[in-house]
Scaffold this motif. Structure first.
Motif: not given
Length: 135
Positions: A108-120
């Motif tokens: 779940q934490m890795i998924g949130v980091v990936v989500l954060a990278f995809g925001l830009a």
């Protein structure tokens, strides 16, 4: 002596084995439960995701795309909040803290980091008004 060594080995094997615990509900009257470092790290990943969304909002407004930036921000905050609430409700109801639960928390934490990278790229696509394709 040999029996004692065999007993110690058997006990160590039983203690070190990562076994799954049954998923039972947490006691609602439990007192004195402290936050674990994994829970704090888990929450920190969401703090970072919210900070990235806020940074992208400010960047989009600064570039003169306030409507697209606010729309993308609302979508980003909804996505991050949805993931956080669902897993937090699950963890607070069934905090059995076995090996599988810890792995699920790390995923779940890795998924949130990936989500954060995809925001830009998401905010950039909203500013352009067209979907962005990955090449």
């Amino acid at each position: 002596m040999i029996e004692a060594t065999a007993d110690v080995r058997a006990q160590l094997r039983a203690d070190l084995r990562h076994r799954l615990r049954p998923m039972t509900g947490r006691d609602p009257d439990e007192r004195g439960r402290a936050t674990t470092p994994v829970e704090l790290l888990y929450d920190l990943t969401y703090v970072i995701a919210f900070a990235v969304a806020a940074e992208q909002l400010a960047h989009g407004i600064g570039e003169g795309h306030p409507g697209a930036a606010v729309g993308a921000y609302l979508f980003a905050v909804f996505s991050v909040t949805w993931a956080w609430l669902n897993f937090t409700w699950f963890a607070s109801a069934y905090g059995n803290d076995d090996a599988l639960f810890r792995v699920a928390t790390l995923v779940q934490m890795i998924g949130v980091v990936v989500l954060a990278f995809g925001l830009a790229p998401s905010f950039a696509a909203a500013a352009e008004g067209a979907p962005r394709t990955i090449r």
